[in-house]
Design a protein around this motif. Structure first.
Motif, PDB file in Angstrom:
ATOM      1  N   SER A 280       2.382 -17.462 -18.717  1.00  0.00           N
ATOM      2  CA  SER A 280       1.737 -18.348 -17.184  1.00  0.00           C
ATOM      3  C   SER A 280       0.927 -17.485 -17.070  1.00  0.00           C
ATOM      4  CB  SER A 280       2.767 -17.785 -15.954  1.00  0.00           C
ATOM      5  OG  SER A 280       3.753 -16.701 -16.540  1.00  0.00           O
ATOM      6  N   GLY A 281       0.558 -16.031 -17.973  1.00  0.00           N
ATOM      7  CA  GLY A 281      -0.880 -15.381 -17.631  1.00  0.00           C
ATOM      8  C   GLY A 281       0.163 -13.595 -17.283  1.00  0.00           C
ATOM      9  N   GLY A 282       1.119 -13.738 -16.755  1.00  0.00           N
ATOM     10  CA  GLY A 282       1.993 -13.053 -15.812  1.00  0.00           C
ATOM     11  C   GLY A 282       1.594 -11.038 -16.166  1.00  0.00           C
ATOM     12  N   PHE A 283       1.226 -10.840 -17.369  1.00  0.00           N
ATOM     13  CA  PHE A 283       0.672  -9.845 -18.202  1.00  0.00           C
ATOM     14  C   PHE A 283      -0.395  -9.903 -18.965  1.00  0.00           C
ATOM     15  CE2 PHE A 283       6.243  -9.892 -19.204  1.00  0.00           C
ATOM     16  CZ  PHE A 283       6.382  -8.980 -18.040  1.00  0.00           C
ATOM     17  N   THR A 284      -1.107 -11.228 -18.146  1.00  0.00           N
ATOM     18  CA  THR A 284      -2.889 -10.661 -19.140  1.00  0.00           C
ATOM     19  C   THR A 284      -3.472 -11.025 -18.608  1.00  0.00           C
ATOM     20  OG1 THR A 284      -2.629 -13.715 -19.914  1.00  0.00           O
ATOM     21  CG2 THR A 284      -1.376 -11.555 -21.678  1.00  0.00           C
ATOM     22  N   GLY A 285      -3.766 -11.425 -16.637  1.00  0.00           N
ATOM     23  CA  GLY A 285      -4.183 -11.611 -16.008  1.00  0.00           C
ATOM     24  C   GLY A 285      -4.824 -13.359 -16.241  1.00  0.00           C
ATOM     25  N   SER A 286      -4.216 -13.955 -17.014  1.00  0.00           N
ATOM     26  CA  SER A 286      -4.940 -15.557 -16.765  1.00  0.00           C
ATOM     27  C   SER A 286      -4.081 -16.163 -17.897  1.00  0.00           C
ATOM     28  CB  SER A 286      -6.899 -15.719 -17.301  1.00  0.00           C
ATOM     29  OG  SER A 286      -6.794 -14.880 -18.883  1.00  0.00           O
ATOM     30  N   PRO A 287      -4.005 -17.423 -17.303  1.00  0.00           N
ATOM     31  CA  PRO A 287      -2.895 -18.539 -18.555  1.00  0.00           C
ATOM     32  C   PRO A 287      -3.095 -18.441 -20.097  1.00  0.00           C
ATOM     33  CG  PRO A 287      -3.180 -19.140 -16.345  1.00  0.00           C
ATOM     34  CD  PRO A 287      -3.812 -18.379 -16.426  1.00  0.00           C
ATOM     35  N   ILE A 288      -2.535 -17.824 -20.602  1.00  0.00           N
ATOM     36  CA  ILE A 288      -2.377 -18.634 -22.481  1.00  0.00           C
ATOM     37  C   ILE A 288      -2.731 -19.604 -22.359  1.00  0.00           C
ATOM     38  CG2 ILE A 288      -1.924 -18.041 -24.402  1.00  0.00           C
ATOM     39  CD1 ILE A 288      -1.064 -14.995 -23.526  1.00  0.00           C
ATOM     40  N   LEU A 289      -1.903 -20.814 -22.105  1.00  0.00           N
ATOM     41  CA  LEU A 289      -1.644 -21.935 -22.365  1.00  0.00           C
ATOM     42  C   LEU A 289      -1.227 -22.265 -21.141  1.00  0.00           C
ATOM     43  CD1 LEU A 289       0.443 -21.869 -25.314  1.00  0.00           C
ATOM     44  CD2 LEU A 289      -2.077 -22.240 -25.673  1.00  0.00           C
ATOM     45  N   GLU A 290      -2.531 -22.828 -20.326  1.00  0.00           N
ATOM     46  CA  GLU A 290      -3.106 -23.491 -19.018  1.00  0.00           C
ATOM     47  C   GLU A 290      -2.061 -24.525 -18.748  1.00  0.00           C
ATOM     48  OE1 GLU A 290      -3.832 -23.633 -14.995  1.00  0.00           O
ATOM     49  OE2 GLU A 290      -5.000 -22.160 -16.761  1.00  0.00           O
ATOM     50  N   SER A 291      -2.061 -25.911 -19.790  1.00  0.00           N
ATOM     51  CA  SER A 291      -0.901 -26.848 -19.899  1.00  0.00           C
ATOM     52  C   SER A 291       0.140 -26.308 -19.529  1.00  0.00           C
ATOM     53  CB  SER A 291      -1.784 -28.075 -20.496  1.00  0.00           C
ATOM     54  OG  SER A 291      -1.772 -27.479 -22.273  1.00  0.00           O
ATOM     55  N   ALA A 292       0.777 -25.314 -21.343  1.00  0.00           N
ATOM     56  CA  ALA A 292       2.116 -25.147 -21.070  1.00  0.00           C
ATOM     57  C   ALA A 292       2.489 -24.269 -20.038  1.00  0.00           C
ATOM     58  CB  ALA A 292       1.728 -24.525 -22.367  1.00  0.00           C
TER      59      ALA A 292
END
Length: 397
Positions: free
Chosen positions: A331-343
């Motif tokens: 969901s991007g909680g540790f990266t700043g943006s979602p890794i897999l937008e749909s997932a």
């Protein structure tokens, strides 16, 4: 229902937690530490998204003379003119310059770029980074991705052209496509192109304050889950029910005790980030309270459910940590943006985080209705599964 029994079990649960002040302190300090670390590390990227990026130079070589090669030429010189200084060089010189870290990145368009796209084959735009300019490289990658998204639009025209010209050669197909391209020009890509596609309407500390709040509230499920497993393993479960204590009273006492610790954790995250990191949580205090309680409610259901699926508290902790970290990264909680937008839309973090950030930037309860409905549905499903498994397990104890 005997409220004295509930209160007694709740007090025992709290006493157990407070008997280990080091673990309690870690639970309260760790989220703040994570916000501090991630907020500082990701701040440059968020600053770029908010304020834009200064113009930087890149190397460029286009080997394709087809319509898509020409389209990328136009794209990079027109759309990228505000922040890219494009320097065209031969491939050999590009490789030498990037290896010497003279420039942050380079783009190379292969010679069969247009033909592969026209025939529906896989192709790629080669993006070479020096590794020394992460902000510039990330910006350039987002820019190139926008062109990749755009290429899906003319492929629709290409499908029609291929059907109408099934007996024609590739050059005829290319000519037909060029006629369509000449008619439409570059106008149909203007609205989709944006180098700020990663932009968030919040700063880095707001982002990670919200994401860490969701993450650590979910981990509160480990508290009630481990407590239930340990009581069962140590025969405490049987001793409690030898007295006039109902299963519902026992479970409710456990939930209230662990929820109190989770609420204490949430309050500490919100207050410390507000006063220390100047995180604006918005004016919807009622909405934030509802969200916090709803996530704790979900976490309790997860803890109860998994306490009936594993045999030890160590196994429960391991399984839940893997699940929560996976959801946080996706969901991007540790990266700043979602890794897999749909997932990411299948994670609790996605809906809870979106709700929190909407309230942070001035949204109202009506703006997070969709997220609340999804979270409520998840809570109902998880609680149904949790209670069914709990009652079934208790009947065999």
């Amino acid at each position: 229902m005997n409220y004295k029994n509930i209160l007694h079990i709740t007090s025992l649960e709290l006493l157990t937690s407070f008997r280990n002040p080091i673990a309690l302190a870690i639970n309260l300090i760790m989220p703040i530490l994570m916000v501090f670390i991630m907020g500082n590390i990701m701040q440059p990227l968020f600053d770029v998204a908010e304020n834009g990026i200064d113009q930087f130079s890149i190397l460029y070589h286009n080997q394709d003379d087809g319509p898509f090669g020409a389209a990328f030429d136009s794209f990079i010189h027109d759309e990228g003119s505000g922040f890219l200084n494009v320097i065209e060089m031969p491939i050999k010189t590009i490789e030498e310059s990037i290896s010497a870290a003279e420039y942050p990145a380079a783009i190379i368009i292969p010679e069969n770029f247009s033909s592969l796209i026209l025939y529906g084959e896989t192709t790629e735009i080669q993006l070479i980074g020096s590794g020394n300019h992460p902000i510039e490289e990330s910006t350039l990658k987002a820019f190139v991705n926008n062109f990749s998204l755009w290429t899906n639009t003319p492929l629709l025209f290409n499908d029609v052209i291929q059907e109408q010209n099934s007996n024609k050669s590739q050059s005829d197909t290319t000519k037909a496509f060029n006629e369509v391209f000449d008619d439409f020009g570059n106008s149909f890509i203007k609205e989709e192109v944006s180098i700020n596609s990663i932009q968030q309407p919040i700063n880095s500390f707001q982002f990670f304050a919200a994401s860490m709040l969701v993450f650590f509230l979910l981990t509160s499920s480990m508290g009630i889950g481990c407590s239930l497993v340990d009581d069962r393993k140590n025969k405490t479960y049987k001793r409690i029910f030898s007295f006039q204590v109902k299963k519902s009273e026992y479970l409710l006492g456990k939930i209230i005790g662990n929820s109190f610790i989770a609420i204490l954790q949430a309050i500490s995250i919100i207050l410390v980030t507000y006063f220390v990191f100047d995180v604006a949580w918005g004016q919807q205090y009622f909405g934030i309270t509802i969200l916090v309680l709803l996530i704790i409610f979900i976490a309790s259901a997860i803890g109860i459910l998994f306490s009936n699926l594993v045999r030890s508290s160590g196994a429960l902790t391991t399984v839940l940590i893997i699940i929560f970290w996976f959801m946080a990264f996706v969901s991007g909680g540790f990266t700043g943006s979602p890794i897999l937008e749909s997932a990411s839309k299948f994670t609790i973090n996605h809906w809870a985080f979106n709700a929190f950030t909407s309230l942070m930037i001035g949204g109202e309860l009506k703006d997070i209705t969709g997220s609340l409905m999804v979270l409520i549905c998840l809570a109902l499903v998880l609680w149904t599964l949790g209670l069914v498994s709990y009652n079934r397990r208790a009947s065999y104890e």
